[in-house]
Scaffold this motif. Sequence first.
Motif, PDB file in Angstrom:
ATOM      1  N   SER A 175       0.637  -1.027   0.351  1.00  0.00           N
ATOM      2  CA  SER A 175       0.486  -0.093  -0.418  1.00  0.00           C
ATOM      3  C   SER A 175       0.918   1.285  -0.283  1.00  0.00           C
ATOM      4  O   SER A 175       1.688   1.483   0.456  1.00  0.00           O
ATOM      5  CB  SER A 175      -0.102   0.016   1.117  1.00  0.00           C
ATOM      6  OG  SER A 175      -1.881  -1.277   1.215  1.00  0.00           O
ATOM      7  N   LYS A 176       0.794   2.163  -0.794  1.00  0.00           N
ATOM      8  CA  LYS A 176       1.640   3.702  -0.679  1.00  0.00           C
ATOM      9  C   LYS A 176       0.028   5.070  -0.202  1.00  0.00           C
ATOM     10  O   LYS A 176      -1.212   4.785  -0.185  1.00  0.00           O
ATOM     11  CB  LYS A 176       1.559   4.483  -2.276  1.00  0.00           C
ATOM     12  CG  LYS A 176       2.380   3.215  -2.856  1.00  0.00           C
ATOM     13  CD  LYS A 176       3.040   3.635  -4.508  1.00  0.00           C
ATOM     14  CE  LYS A 176       4.075   2.844  -5.232  1.00  0.00           C
ATOM     15  NZ  LYS A 176       3.855   3.065  -6.073  1.00  0.00           N
ATOM     16  N   PHE A 177       0.604   5.879   0.430  1.00  0.00           N
ATOM     17  CA  PHE A 177       0.647   6.536   1.495  1.00  0.00           C
ATOM     18  C   PHE A 177       1.228   8.045   0.998  1.00  0.00           C
ATOM     19  O   PHE A 177       2.459   7.727   0.966  1.00  0.00           O
ATOM     20  CB  PHE A 177       0.467   6.351   3.022  1.00  0.00           C
ATOM     21  CG  PHE A 177      -0.678   5.277   3.242  1.00  0.00           C
ATOM     22  CD1 PHE A 177      -1.476   5.316   3.145  1.00  0.00           C
ATOM     23  CD2 PHE A 177      -0.408   4.089   3.189  1.00  0.00           C
ATOM     24  CE1 PHE A 177      -2.571   4.357   3.092  1.00  0.00           C
ATOM     25  CE2 PHE A 177      -0.767   2.926   3.778  1.00  0.00           C
ATOM     26  CZ  PHE A 177      -2.048   3.111   3.933  1.00  0.00           C
ATOM     27  N   GLU A 178       0.602   9.119   0.633  1.00  0.00           N
ATOM     28  CA  GLU A 178       1.132  10.457   0.246  1.00  0.00           C
ATOM     29  C   GLU A 178       1.021  11.464   1.174  1.00  0.00           C
ATOM     30  O   GLU A 178      -0.336  11.498   1.131  1.00  0.00           O
ATOM     31  CB  GLU A 178       1.260  10.770  -1.192  1.00  0.00           C
ATOM     32  CG  GLU A 178       1.534  12.063  -1.909  1.00  0.00           C
ATOM     33  CD  GLU A 178       2.174  12.433  -3.184  1.00  0.00           C
ATOM     34  OE1 GLU A 178       2.368  11.546  -4.220  1.00  0.00           O
ATOM     35  OE2 GLU A 178       1.189  13.294  -3.432  1.00  0.00           O
ATOM     36  N   ILE A 179       1.945  11.983   1.761  1.00  0.00           N
ATOM     37  CA  ILE A 179       1.178  12.972   2.636  1.00  0.00           C
ATOM     38  C   ILE A 179       0.922  14.470   1.838  1.00  0.00           C
ATOM     39  O   ILE A 179       2.252  14.961   1.383  1.00  0.00           O
ATOM     40  CB  ILE A 179       1.357  13.171   4.282  1.00  0.00           C
ATOM     41  CG1 ILE A 179       3.275  12.861   4.291  1.00  0.00           C
ATOM     42  CG2 ILE A 179       0.763  11.594   5.101  1.00  0.00           C
ATOM     43  CD1 ILE A 179       3.537  13.033   5.448  1.00  0.00           C
ATOM     44  N   THR A 180       0.625  15.811   1.944  1.00  0.00           N
ATOM     45  CA  THR A 180       0.738  17.033   0.920  1.00  0.00           C
ATOM     46  C   THR A 180       1.750  18.237   2.449  1.00  0.00           C
ATOM     47  O   THR A 180       2.218  16.898   3.266  1.00  0.00           O
ATOM     48  CB  THR A 180      -0.694  17.306   1.203  1.00  0.00           C
ATOM     49  OG1 THR A 180      -1.924  17.251   1.314  1.00  0.00           O
ATOM     50  CG2 THR A 180      -0.814  16.205  -0.480  1.00  0.00           C
ATOM     51  N   GLU A 181       1.550  19.015   1.780  1.00  0.00           N
ATOM     52  CA  GLU A 181       2.256  19.803   2.627  1.00  0.00           C
ATOM     53  C   GLU A 181       1.753  19.770   4.402  1.00  0.00           C
ATOM     54  O   GLU A 181       0.430  19.600   4.059  1.00  0.00           O
ATOM     55  CB  GLU A 181       2.442  21.491   1.984  1.00  0.00           C
ATOM     56  CG  GLU A 181       0.949  21.335   1.872  1.00  0.00           C
ATOM     57  CD  GLU A 181       1.380  23.156   1.127  1.00  0.00           C
ATOM     58  OE1 GLU A 181       2.399  24.085   0.984  1.00  0.00           O
ATOM     59  OE2 GLU A 181       0.284  23.623   1.314  1.00  0.00           O
ATOM     60  N   ASN A 182       2.338  20.769   5.308  1.00  0.00           N
ATOM     61  CA  ASN A 182       2.148  20.290   6.944  1.00  0.00           C
ATOM     62  C   ASN A 182       0.961  19.449   7.328  1.00  0.00           C
ATOM     63  O   ASN A 182       0.222  19.773   8.026  1.00  0.00           O
ATOM     64  CB  ASN A 182       0.905  21.532   6.651  1.00  0.00           C
ATOM     65  CG  ASN A 182       1.491  23.285   6.264  1.00  0.00           C
ATOM     66  OD1 ASN A 182       2.824  23.237   6.943  1.00  0.00           O
ATOM     67  ND2 ASN A 182       1.317  23.805   5.133  1.00  0.00           N
ATOM     68  N   SER A 183       1.370  18.151   7.236  1.00  0.00           N
ATOM     69  CA  SER A 183       0.825  17.109   7.226  1.00  0.00           C
ATOM     70  C   SER A 183       1.757  16.347   8.327  1.00  0.00           C
ATOM     71  O   SER A 183       3.168  16.693   8.309  1.00  0.00           O
ATOM     72  CB  SER A 183       0.687  16.839   6.265  1.00  0.00           C
ATOM     73  OG  SER A 183      -0.210  17.041   5.063  1.00  0.00           O
ATOM     74  N   HIS A 184       0.721  15.001   9.669  1.00  0.00           N
ATOM     75  CA  HIS A 184       1.830  15.230  10.528  1.00  0.00           C
ATOM     76  C   HIS A 184       1.302  13.709  10.461  1.00  0.00           C
ATOM     77  O   HIS A 184      -0.012  13.328  10.668  1.00  0.00           O
ATOM     78  CB  HIS A 184       1.660  15.537  11.652  1.00  0.00           C
ATOM     79  CG  HIS A 184       2.598  15.077  13.020  1.00  0.00           C
ATOM     80  ND1 HIS A 184       2.287  15.877  14.414  1.00  0.00           N
ATOM     81  CD2 HIS A 184       2.649  13.769  13.256  1.00  0.00           C
ATOM     82  CE1 HIS A 184       3.125  15.228  14.976  1.00  0.00           C
ATOM     83  NE2 HIS A 184       3.466  14.176  14.390  1.00  0.00           N
ATOM     84  N   VAL A 185       1.827  12.301  10.687  1.00  0.00           N
ATOM     85  CA  VAL A 185       0.804  11.268  11.055  1.00  0.00           C
ATOM     86  C   VAL A 185       2.247  10.201  11.231  1.00  0.00           C
ATOM     87  O   VAL A 185       3.039  10.661  11.707  1.00  0.00           O
ATOM     88  CB  VAL A 185       1.358  10.090   9.144  1.00  0.00           C
ATOM     89  CG1 VAL A 185       0.079  11.125   8.167  1.00  0.00           C
ATOM     90  CG2 VAL A 185       2.607  10.511   8.334  1.00  0.00           C
ATOM     91  N   ILE A 186       1.692   9.033  12.512  1.00  0.00           N
ATOM     92  CA  ILE A 186       2.150   8.315  12.938  1.00  0.00           C
ATOM     93  C   ILE A 186       2.117   6.959  12.720  1.00  0.00           C
ATOM     94  O   ILE A 186       0.669   6.442  12.232  1.00  0.00           O
ATOM     95  CB  ILE A 186       1.629   8.381  14.491  1.00  0.00           C
ATOM     96  CG1 ILE A 186       1.631  10.263  15.287  1.00  0.00           C
ATOM     97  CG2 ILE A 186       2.254   7.442  15.532  1.00  0.00           C
ATOM     98  CD1 ILE A 186       1.100  10.419  16.423  1.00  0.00           C
TER      99      ILE A 186
END
Length: 296
Positions: A175-186
């Motif tokens: 699986s692929k995930f892409e976060i854009t600007e000003n994002s925060h993931v855990i």
Amino acid sequence: MKIFNFLKQFSFFCNRRWDQLPTFSFTNPSLSKLNFYLIFFITFFNLTPLISESKQIVQPPEGDGITIVVEKGQTLSIISKTYLDDPRKWKELLKSNQIDNPNLIIPGMKLWIPKSLGKKPLADIQRYSGKTEVLKVSQKQAVWSGASVEEGLYAKDEVRTFKDSEAQFLFLSGSKFEITENSHVIMEKGKSDTEPDELYLRKGRIRSIVQKKPSSNQRMFLLKTDSAVSEVKGTDFLTEVDSSGNTTLSCYEGLVAVTAENVTVNVSSGFATYVEKGKPPLKPFTLPDPPKPKEE
């Protein structure tokens, strides 16, 4: 020499001259207190170097693993469970550090976790642009550092992007995930091998393309926010969390089950839902045309 001087001072404390100290005899069943203390301190000073040696390990080559510091209360089983995903691998851990006696593991000493022995990361960073940082909570780090391509991400690790930056990572499942600007993931690992891995989006926007598995009934992935939980079964969807913790989910392919406040709505391809924090999700509504994926 230090032991000799110490014993002389000790004998003076006992109001005895050094040449008047009683001679120890193995045939004497009753030991004087002085003999007992002499044996104790001689044994202590002789064992001290052995204890110090237990803290020494073979230094691993760079990039071939990580070095941890044993904390108070940690056992070999706990360390193996934390870093190897299996509490039974403690013997292999000792062997890698050339330690024969498990009782020599004490707080403050360093242990090497070889890459070949350590657990596999949940995901790898495939690419990023702009300012992107990683917090390696899995390695007890408390300071954010710059991201690097092919960097492994483990349970509890965090990734954040800043203005005009983005990052893409690939999970072991494909699986692929892409976060854009000003994002925060855990990153979060499933509670068991049969449970799906999880991704917690604290803020920002994430595009998810989840790999399908043979069993259509198996939960593929959980995407969590402050206001909702999305259960995914092979799909392409976009999730966005605003500054108030409200969630918008748009589904472009497949199906996403969104749950909040004990209410679940199924969002199919071409639809979206909105979840205000503390309230159930809205009934799915029609989407505009999906954004075009960026060319790599």
